[in-house]
Design an enzyme around this catalytic site. Sequence first.
Site, PDB file in Angstrom:
ATOM      1  N   VAL A  31       0.843  -1.209   0.000  1.00 55.82           N
ATOM      2  CA  VAL A  31       0.000   0.000   0.000  1.00 55.82           C
ATOM      3  C   VAL A  31       0.875   1.255   0.000  1.00 55.82           C
ATOM      4  O   VAL A  31       0.526   2.274  -0.599  1.00 55.82           O
ATOM      5  CB  VAL A  31      -0.936   0.000   1.236  1.00 55.82           C
ATOM      6  N   LYS A 100     -22.307 -11.088  -2.266  1.00 53.60           N
ATOM      7  CA  LYS A 100     -22.845 -11.307  -3.626  1.00 53.60           C
ATOM      8  C   LYS A 100     -24.315 -10.919  -3.764  1.00 53.60           C
ATOM      9  O   LYS A 100     -24.744 -10.486  -4.834  1.00 53.60           O
ATOM     10  CB  LYS A 100     -22.636 -12.743  -4.089  1.00 53.60           C
ATOM     11  N   VAL A 127     -17.454 -13.338  -5.854  1.00 52.33           N
ATOM     12  CA  VAL A 127     -17.538 -14.514  -6.744  1.00 52.33           C
ATOM     13  C   VAL A 127     -16.237 -15.304  -6.622  1.00 52.33           C
ATOM     14  O   VAL A 127     -15.145 -14.735  -6.722  1.00 52.33           O
ATOM     15  CB  VAL A 127     -17.731 -14.094  -8.216  1.00 52.33           C
ATOM     16  N   ILE A 131     -10.514 -16.681  -5.434  1.00 48.85           N
ATOM     17  CA  ILE A 131     -10.017 -16.711  -6.826  1.00 48.85           C
ATOM     18  C   ILE A 131     -10.110 -15.314  -7.442  1.00 48.85           C
ATOM     19  O   ILE A 131     -11.180 -14.699  -7.419  1.00 48.85           O
ATOM     20  CB  ILE A 131     -10.865 -17.654  -7.706  1.00 48.85           C
ATOM     21  N   GLY A 182     -17.466 -23.840   7.645  1.00 48.00           N
ATOM     22  CA  GLY A 182     -17.666 -22.416   7.352  1.00 48.00           C
ATOM     23  C   GLY A 182     -17.819 -22.134   5.861  1.00 48.00           C
ATOM     24  O   GLY A 182     -17.633 -21.004   5.417  1.00 48.00           O
ATOM     25  N   GLU A 185     -23.720 -21.046   3.405  1.00 44.17           N
ATOM     26  CA  GLU A 185     -24.432 -19.815   3.776  1.00 44.17           C
ATOM     27  C   GLU A 185     -25.169 -20.050   5.092  1.00 44.17           C
ATOM     28  O   GLU A 185     -25.433 -21.192   5.471  1.00 44.17           O
ATOM     29  CB  GLU A 185     -25.444 -19.458   2.683  1.00 44.17           C
ATOM     30  N   ASP A 196     -27.141 -19.057  -4.512  1.00 45.07           N
ATOM     31  CA  ASP A 196     -25.839 -18.400  -4.352  1.00 45.07           C
ATOM     32  C   ASP A 196     -25.093 -18.370  -5.700  1.00 45.07           C
ATOM     33  O   ASP A 196     -24.604 -17.312  -6.123  1.00 45.07           O
ATOM     34  CB  ASP A 196     -25.033 -19.192  -3.293  1.00 45.07           C
ATOM     35  N   LYS A 200     -23.884 -15.194  -8.337  1.00 44.00           N
ATOM     36  CA  LYS A 200     -22.501 -15.086  -8.831  1.00 44.00           C
ATOM     37  C   LYS A 200     -22.456 -15.069 -10.359  1.00 44.00           C
ATOM     38  O   LYS A 200     -21.720 -14.265 -10.946  1.00 44.00           O
ATOM     39  CB  LYS A 200     -21.662 -16.229  -8.259  1.00 44.00           C
ATOM     40  N   GLY A 297     -14.792 -20.211   2.435  1.00 43.30           N
ATOM     41  CA  GLY A 297     -13.957 -20.382   3.628  1.00 43.30           C
ATOM     42  C   GLY A 297     -13.401 -19.045   4.067  1.00 43.30           C
ATOM     43  O   GLY A 297     -13.257 -18.108   3.286  1.00 43.30           O
TER      44      GLY A 297
END
Length: 399
Positions: A31, A100, A127, A131, A182, A185, A196, A200, A297
């Site tokens: 940053v 989302k 989404v 990734i 975890g 939803e 879900d 996305k 996760g």
Amino acid sequence: MINIAVLGYGTVGSGVVEVININHESINKRVGEEVNVKYVLDLREFPGDPVQEILVHDYNVILNDPEVKIVVEVMGGVNPAYTFVKSALEAGKSVCTSNKELVAAHGAELLAIAKEKNVNFLFEASVGGGIPIIRPLNQSLTADEITEITGILNGTTNYILSKMTDEGSDFDSVLKIAQEKGYAERNPEADVEGYDACRKIAILTSLALGKQVDYQDIHTEGITKITDAEIKYAKALGGSIKLLGMSKFENGTTYSMVAPFIIGGDHPLATVSGVFNGIFINGNVLGDTMFYGRGAGKLPTASAVVADVVDAARHLDTNIMTIWDSEKVTLGDMSSFECRYFVRTNSKEAEVEAAFGDVQYVTVDGLNEVAFVTEKMAEGDFEAKAKELDVIYRLRTAF
Ligand code: HSE
């Protein structure tokens, strides 16, 4: 120092604080100054957790603090997240979110406010969990016309289908493990019914087209009716069942859907198992490309959120252009969507051939019924012919 506030101290929110603590040196270096979590907003108390010292229960404390430049919204759900995010952007604060539901419902409007205020609304984690997919779509694939996006977009259902396929596990017990890990939803119906994944694919399709795709318009089927029989037939066909979010852009028409498909063993998404997500994209000049990683996760999702914080911190007074207008896209009618269909039926082979002509039969030991795969055909034609048979179950295929 750049002060941020985190809205929600659940799975992802606590992950965001953890990631900023674990990697503070490299994050601050990237940053160019220190990123400081000044507030965490949650209705709950967390006795014994150091977060207690920066915990607030009133959002206005954050909204009215001019030192807070970036708001991280990881509460989930549309309300009150929408009100909080909109007011933060209007107050000239950038927002990074994993939400989302919020992005699919209000993405175009929130991006417009961010642009007007010269701040940023970033949603990489909405989404594909950890990734990178939003940034590649916005910044790397800009030379291409996108012709297809097909993704395994929900970690929970991919985890369930993988365990059913590999270990013969039953649906309910695997869902319970996914919840414990975890991945799921708060209401797992959103995972298993495909809602879900629907949000996305709506987000990805909106970004690919630069226009609004309403998730309510997307044909959505979940995985709750998939049984061991379908899993075995998919294996007998040399493939597996995956819940796919798919958009195909064909001659000006966009077909979008979420549904379980049988995919072949040679499909690029065939090896995407467990909680992993994979997103396959075809561009008219690039050809095929694929993105792979942990789709759910705490830490993978937090990784994407914090990467957005870094990006927002680097662009404090500069809007990063994201084209997503509010102009609505009318999706192609599913009756024209073409694929090959897998069918289980109580009808005889002669009846199958009278309705569908040449088909590819498939058998599984112990199942006394006829099962087959059709030639590629439009969904409307398929439904009309299928009415002539006593169909037990049908699945689209991506052969
Ligand atoms: N419940 C979601 C999933 C979390 O399983 O993929 C990540 O969006």
